[in-house]
Write a protein that holds these residues in place. Structure first.
Motif, PDB file in Angstrom:
ATOM      1  N   LYS A  54       3.152  85.485  57.385  1.00  0.00           N
ATOM      2  CA  LYS A  54       2.560  86.529  56.557  1.00  0.00           C
ATOM      3  C   LYS A  54       1.522  85.962  55.581  1.00  0.00           C
ATOM      4  O   LYS A  54       1.688  84.857  55.053  1.00  0.00           O
ATOM      5  CB  LYS A  54       3.666  87.227  55.744  1.00  0.00           C
ATOM      6  N   ALA A  55       0.489  86.721  55.326  1.00  0.00           N
ATOM      7  CA  ALA A  55      -0.503  86.368  54.296  1.00  0.00           C
ATOM      8  C   ALA A  55      -1.025  87.645  53.652  1.00  0.00           C
ATOM      9  O   ALA A  55      -1.008  88.708  54.274  1.00  0.00           O
ATOM     10  CB  ALA A  55      -1.650  85.581  54.905  1.00  0.00           C
ATOM     11  N   SER A  56      -1.479  87.511  52.417  1.00  0.00           N
ATOM     12  CA  SER A  56      -2.050  88.651  51.684  1.00  0.00           C
ATOM     13  C   SER A  56      -3.313  88.214  50.968  1.00  0.00           C
ATOM     14  O   SER A  56      -3.402  87.079  50.476  1.00  0.00           O
ATOM     15  CB  SER A  56      -1.056  89.178  50.638  1.00  0.00           C
ATOM     16  N   LEU A  57      -4.252  89.100  50.912  1.00  0.00           N
ATOM     17  CA  LEU A  57      -5.528  88.829  50.240  1.00  0.00           C
ATOM     18  C   LEU A  57      -5.971  90.063  49.495  1.00  0.00           C
ATOM     19  O   LEU A  57      -5.690  91.185  49.933  1.00  0.00           O
ATOM     20  CB  LEU A  57      -6.611  88.526  51.278  1.00  0.00           C
ATOM     21  N   SER A  58      -6.681  89.870  48.399  1.00  0.00           N
ATOM     22  CA  SER A  58      -7.314  91.020  47.778  1.00  0.00           C
ATOM     23  C   SER A  58      -8.720  90.639  47.326  1.00  0.00           C
ATOM     24  O   SER A  58      -8.960  89.498  46.902  1.00  0.00           O
ATOM     25  CB  SER A  58      -6.479  91.563  46.619  1.00  0.00           C
ATOM     26  N   MET A  68      -5.038  81.916  56.553  1.00  0.00           N
ATOM     27  CA  MET A  68      -3.871  81.794  55.665  1.00  0.00           C
ATOM     28  C   MET A  68      -2.567  81.958  56.423  1.00  0.00           C
ATOM     29  O   MET A  68      -1.599  81.240  56.192  1.00  0.00           O
ATOM     30  CB  MET A  68      -3.957  82.851  54.547  1.00  0.00           C
ATOM     31  N   ALA A  69      -2.528  82.909  57.326  1.00  0.00           N
ATOM     32  CA  ALA A  69      -1.289  83.150  58.072  1.00  0.00           C
ATOM     33  C   ALA A  69      -0.980  81.979  58.999  1.00  0.00           C
ATOM     34  O   ALA A  69       0.187  81.610  59.191  1.00  0.00           O
ATOM     35  CB  ALA A  69      -1.421  84.445  58.873  1.00  0.00           C
TER      36      ALA A  69
END
Lengths: 462, 428
Positions: free
Chosen positions: B62-66, B85-86
Motif C-alpha cells: 500500500k502507498a498514499s500520496l497527496s 512507493m508501493a
C-alpha cells in the motif's frame, strides 16, 4: 512549473502598497513501521502562491495552489482588495512599517543521488531488525521517518528577494516493555538533523547507538520509582535545555506575545536570571556551525539577525516581525515565518539556545545531595506568566552526589523568571536538537539547544 | 472539470497502473478569515485550497500520496510515484478499502461568508470585554468561514460527495493589572451561523470574568489528595487518553490498557461517551471516514462499559476486532443528573480545572501537569484562583472514579461536553 523557474519580479508593477509575494512548497515523506509492519507509507506535496498586502495598518492576504501567471495576478489582486476593505473600515493612516531590503538564497537539497522509496524502506527495516535483535525484552517497537522540505521564493515591494530551501530528516524510535506488574513502560527518541535523508542518514550507526542507549535506560525504567513531588535541585540534561530555552523563556519574549501581555514586557533591561544565563535565538549559525533551522531572510524580506534575548542574566530584547519592531521601536530581527503557502508570517523562533558554561556534568551531579537528573523531554507548553511545563520521560534520582534509581514519567514546571535565578551551574557541552515542532497557530520546525543546567524546578509526582 | 471528474479520472489512472484497490479523495475549500490582534481587526484572508489524496494497493502493498494540484501532468506523475512507493513497501493482508456502498451526497451550512456579520461579531465581543472586564486583553479574536467540497471514490464503486460551510471562532486572551498577569486562556467553537454573540457561546463570558479574577492567584494551602472538577474546556485532555488507547496504534501494538476490555467496565458507570460526527447540530462533523465508509454515530462507553473500539479498517483487519462505524472525534458525553452548583457543592476539597497543561500521559495512563485557569474548592465552595499547582494521577483511575456528571453541557460545534467530578487526584 518548478518554483525556481518562476520570475516573481515581473509582478512588481501590480503592487499598490507594501506587498509580499511568496511561492512556497512543503514536501513531506512519512513512513512508519509498527512491530515491523508498514502502517504509513505516504508523501504529501503542498504548495502554491500567496500575497500579503499592508494598507493603513490592515493586512490583506490571499493564496492559491496554482502558481500560473493568472493565478499569481489574481492572488495579488485579492490580497490588495482585502487590505483595502479593512483599511476603509478600520485603517490607521499613521500606521506604517519599517522598511527592509535583503536578498538571500540557500539550498538544502542533497548533492548525492536521491534514494528510492525501496532503499529508504529497506533502511528503516534494517533499523527495525536491529531493534528486534538487540532489544530482546520489548513488547512493541515503532520506527517512524519524517522528512520535510520547505522551499520558499519571496519578492517584496521594497525589493527584497530570495529563494531558500530548508530540509530536515528525523527518525523517531519508540520502545515499549512491561514491568513486573505487566504494565507498559515506554521510551521514545527522535534522531536526525537538518538536511535531506541522504545527507542525514548515510549509515545507520548513529541510530544503532541511540537505540542501544535507549534500551539501557528502558530496562532501568522497568523498576523506576515515582519522584517525590515538590521543588528539587535538579540537573536538566542538555537535551532538556533546548526545550527549556524554547518553552520557558523563548515564547515569553516573542514580541507578539509581549503585546498580548507577557510578563517579559515589564522586565526589559532588568536582571531576570542568574548571571550565568545568556540566551540567544540564533538566525542561522553559531561558532561557524550551521544550526538546525538556518534562516537567512524571513518571510517579510528582512535579513535574519541573532536575537540576544538574555545576556548575563539581563533581559535585553525581543524577537520581532515588522509590525512589532515598529510598535516597540526596536531593530528588526527577521523572525517572521509562515509554515504553509496558506499562512501569514508570524513571529517564530529559529534556533533558540542557552549558551554553555564551564562546568563538567560529573561535577554538577556530584554537587547535589538529594535531587534528580532529568532527561528526554516529551511535550511542553508556555504561558504569558512565564510559567512553563514540560514532560520528562527519563530521569534518575541523585543521592549524595551519585545517580540512583530511575524515575517514572513526570512533568516539571516552574516560573521561568524565578527558575532562571536559581541556576548555579552550566555544563561546558552544547547539544542541539533538530526535531522540535512548535505549535503557535501554525506548526513550525525549530531548532533548540543548550548545556546541562543545574537549577530548581517543581516535579510532579507523589 | 469538476472535482468529481478529477476524482474519477485519477481513480482510473491508478487502476490502470495495476492497483487492485484504489481510492481518491478531492477536497476543495474556499477559506475566509477576519482576525483582530490587540483590539484591532487587522487581517482579512481569502484562500483557495485543493487537495487530491490517492491510495493504491497492489500485491497487498500500500502507498498514499497527496498533492494540491489538479493538472494532468501533476496527476500522471503522482500516480507514477504511487507505483514506486508501493513497490518498495511490504505486503500486508490487512490493507483494504471500503466495500461497495450506495452513492450519496451530503450538504450542510451556508455557501458564502457573511463578512459584515463576522466583522460585527468581533467588534461586539471586544467592546463587551472592554466594558465588562477592562483588565482583559484579547491577543487575538478570529472568525473564519470555510466552504469545503469533498468527493471520495474508490475502485469498489463507492462514490460520496459532500459540502459543508461552517464558521469557526477562536480567541486568545489574558488579563493584566500593573505587573500582574493572568495565565492566558482561550475558547474555540464552530457553528453554521453567527446568530449568537460570541460572549454568549461556550461559557465565554464566565471564562473572561475568570481571567480577570486570575490576575491574583494564590498557592493551594498544601499538598492534598482530593477531587477534581474537570470543566468542559479541559475535558478533551482527559477523554483523549481513552480514545487514543482504543485506536489503531495502541491496539495493534498490544500496549493499550484497554486491550481485551470490549464489553467490560472501564470507567465509572456514570460515564456515557459517544462519537457523533453526523448528529444534528454538529457543525464540525464528517460524513465519510478516511477509509471510505459512510460515517455513523456510535456509543463508545455506555454506563461505564466499553462498547466499541475506534479501529479503522486496517486496525480491525490486523487485530480481528470489529471496525468502528466512524473515525472518532465529535465526542459527546451524556448530561448527568447533578446541577453544576450541586456538583461543586459536593466537593470537600479539590481543584476546579479550567485548562490542563500537562505532559502526554504514558501508556499506563499516569499523568501530571499544571492546573491552569483553575480554582481551589473547599467545603463545597470555590475559594480562589490558584497558581503553580500540579495535579497528578492516573487516567484509568480518574475515569473509574467519576462521581458525578453535570446536567449542563457546552456545545463546541464538534463536541458536546459537561462538567465531570472525579477524585483521587494529587494536588501539590
Amino acid at each position: 512549473m518548478q518554483i525556481a523557474e518562476i520570475d516573481l519580479s515581473k509582478y512588481s508593477n501590480q503592487y499598490s502598497s507594501y506587498t509580499e509575494l511568496r511561492l512556497h512548497e512543503n514536501r513531506l515523506l512519512n513512513i512508519a513501521l509498527l512491530n515491523g509492519d508498514i502502517v504509513s507509507n505516504m508523501q504529501d506535496t503542498n504548495g502554491g502562491v500567496s500575497a500579503r498586502v499592508f494598507d493603513k495598518g490592515a493586512w490583506g492576504f490571499s493564496s492559491n495552489p496554482n502558481a500560473t501567471n493568472d493565478s499569481i495576478e489574481t492572488t495579488i489582486q485579492a490580497a490588495t482588495r482585502n487590505a483595502e476593505f479593512l483599511a476603509k473600515r478600520s485603517g490607521d493612516p499613521e500606521h506604517t512599517l519599517p522598511r527592509s531590503q535583503a536578498s538571500a538564497s540557500s539550498d538544502s537539497n542533497t548533492q548525492k543521488p536521491r534514494k528510492t522509496q525501496d532503499e529508504i524502506i529497506a533502511f528503516l527495516k534494517g533499523i527495525d531488525t536491529y531493534v528486534g535483535d538487540h532489544c530482546p525484552d520489548i513488547v512493541s517497537r515503532q520506527v517512524v521517518l519524517n522528512c520535510l522540505d520547505m522551499e520558499k521564493k519571496l519578492q517584496t515591494s521594497e525589493g527584497s528577494s530570495g529563494h531558500n530551501t530548508n530540509s530536515r530528516s528525523i527518525i523517531a524510535v519508540k520502545l515499549t516493555t512491561r514491568n513486573e506488574a505487566g504494565e507498559p513502560i515506554e521510551l521514545s527518541q527522535a534522531i536526525g538533523d537538518r538536511g535531506q535523508f541522504e545527507d542525514v542518514f548515510e549509515t545507520p550507526e548513529r541510530i544503532h547507538t541511540a537505540v542501544d542507549e535507549m534500551y539501557e535506560h528502558l530496562m532501568n525504567k522497568k523498576t523506576a520509582v515515582k519522584p517525590v513531588s515538590g521543588y528539587h535541585d535538579v540537573i536538566l540534561a542538555s537535551d532538556l535545555a533546548g526545550i527549556l530555552a524554547h518553552e520557558a523563556i523563548g515564547h515569553t519574549t516573542e514580541a507578539d506575545i509581549v503585546r498580548e501581555g507577557s510578563i517579559a514586557g515589564d522586565y526589559l533591561g532588568e536582571q531576570i536570571a542568574s548571571e550565568l544565563i545568556t540566551l540567544v535565538d540564533f538566525a542561522n549559525s553559531h561558532n561557524g556551525e550551521i544550526l538546525p533551522m538556518p534562516i537567512y531572510m524571513d518571510d517579510e524580506g528582512v535579513e535574519s539577525h541573532d536575537a540576544i534575548l538574555i545576556q548575563d542574566g539581563v533581559l535585553k530584547s525581543f524577537m520581532h516581525n515588522k509590525d512589532s519592531a515598529q510598535h516597540f521601536n526596536m531593530p528588526l530581527t527577521g523572525n517572521a515565518r509562515a509554515f504553509s503557502y496558506t499562512d501569514e508570517p508570524l513571529i517564530r523562533m529559529r534556533n533558540t539556545a542557552i549558551l554553555p558554561g564551564k562546568d563538567k556534568i560529573e561535577d554538577m551531579i556530584a554537587s547535589i545531595d538529594d535531587g534528580y537528573l532529568l532527561m528526554r523531554p516529551t511535550n511542553g507548553q508556555a504561558d504569558t506568566t512565564s510559567e512553563f511545563m514540560f514532560g520528562v520521560q527519563m530521569g534518575y534520582e541523585i543521592k549524595n552526589g551519585k545517580l540512583g534509581r530511575a524515575i517514572t514519567d513526570t512533568t516539571i514546571s516552574g516560573v521561568a523568571f524565578d527558575m532562571l535565578k536559581e541556576v548555579t551551574m552550566l555544563s561546558d557541552e552544547m547539544v542541539w536538537g533538530c526535531a522540535g515542532m512548535c505549535g503557535k497557530k501554525q506548526p513550525m520546525p525549530v531548532g533548540m539547544g543548550g548545556p546541562a543546567v543545574k537549577t530548581k524546578v517543581f516535579i510532579g509526582g507523589e | 472539470m469538476t472535482n468529481k471528474d478529477i476524482a474519477l479520472k485519477t481513480l482510473a489512472k491508478i487502476s490502470k497502473a495495476g492497483f487492485s484497490d484504489a481510492s481518491t479523495r478531492v477536497v476543495a475549500e474556499e477559506f475566509h478569515e477576519l482576525q483582530a490582534e490587540n483590539g484591532a481587526i487587522n487581517l482579512m484572508r481569502t484562500n483557495f485550497e485543493i487537495d487530491v489524496g490517492i491510495t493504491g494497493i497492489k500485491d497487498h502493498k500500500k502507498a498514499s500520496l497527496s498533492v494540491n494540484k489538479t493538472d494532468h501532468e501533476t496527476l500522471e506523475k503522482t500516480v507514477d510515484n504511487l507505483s514506486d512507493m508501493a513497490r518498495g513497501a511490504s505486503p500486508d493482508d490487512a490493507y483494504g478499502i471500503a466495500e461497495m456502498q450506495p452513492a450519496e451526497a451530503f450538504d450542510a451550512g451556508p455557501g458564502e461568508p457573511d463578512y459584515d456579520r463576522m466583522y460585527d461579531r468581533i467588534v461586539e465581543v471586544q467592546d463587551y470585554a472592554k466594558q465588562q472586564y477592562p483588565d482583559l486583553h484579547f491577543g487575538s479574536v478570529a472568525i473564519t468561514f470555510g466552504n469545503r467540497r469533498s468527493v471520495y471514490v474508490n475502485s469498489n464503486e463507492v462514490q460520496f460527495e459532500s459540502r459543508r460551510g461552517v464558521y469557526r471562532v477562536s480567541t486568545m486572551f489574558t488579563s493584566k493589572r500593573g505587573k500582574q498577569t493572568s495565565s492566558m486562556n482561550y475558547f474555540n467553537y464552530s457553528a453554521y451561523d453567527l446568530d449568537t454573540p460570541v460572549q454568549d457561546m461556550v461559557n465565554a463570558d464566565a471564562l473572561m470574568r475568570q481571567s480577570t479574577e486570575q490576575i491574583d492567584t494564590r498557592n493551594i494551602p498544601g499538598k492534598f489528595t482530593g477531587d477534581m472538577i474537570i470543566t468542559p474546556n479541559a475535558l478533551g485532555s482527559f477523554v483523549g487518553f481513552l480514545t487514543g488507547k482504543i485506536s489503531d496504534a495502541a491496539l495493534i501494538s498490544g500496549t493499550s490498557v484497554f486491550k481485551d476490555k470490549l464489553g467490560e467496565s472501564v470507567t465509572s458507570d456514570k460515564l456515557n461517551l459517544r462519537s457523533c460526527p453526523v448528529a444534528d447540530g454538529v457543525s464540525s462533523g464528517y460524513w465519510v471516514t478516511g477509509d471510505g465508509y459512510k460515517a455513523e454515530n456510535s456509543t463508545i462507553v455506555e454506563n461505564g462499559v466499553l462498547k466499541s473500539y475506534l479501529l479503522g479498517l486496517y486496525g480491525a483487519n490486523k487485530t480481528g476486532l470489529p471496525r468502528a462505524v466512524n473515525a472518532g472525534g465529535c465526542y459527546q458525553i451524556d448530561e448527568g443528573e447533578t446541577d453544576l452548583e450541586a456538583l461543586i457543592g459536593g466537593v470537600e476539597q479539590g481543584i476546579l480545572i479550567g485548562r490542563f497543561s500537562g505532559g502526554n500521559p504514558n501508556d499506563r495512563g499516569d499523568f501530571s501537569g499544571i492546573a491552569k485557569n483553575s480554582y481551589y474548592v473547599k467545603d463545597g465552595k470555590i475559594q480562589f484562583p490558584i497558581k503553580e499547582t500540579t495535579v497528578s494521577g492516573n487516567m484509568v483511575s480518574l475515569l473509574n472514579s467519576i462521581k458525578a456528571v453535570s446536567k449542563e453541557r457546552l456545545n463546541f460545534g464538534g463536541s458536546i461536553l459537561p462538567w465531570v467530578l472525579s477524585d483521587g487526584v494529587i494536588a501539590s
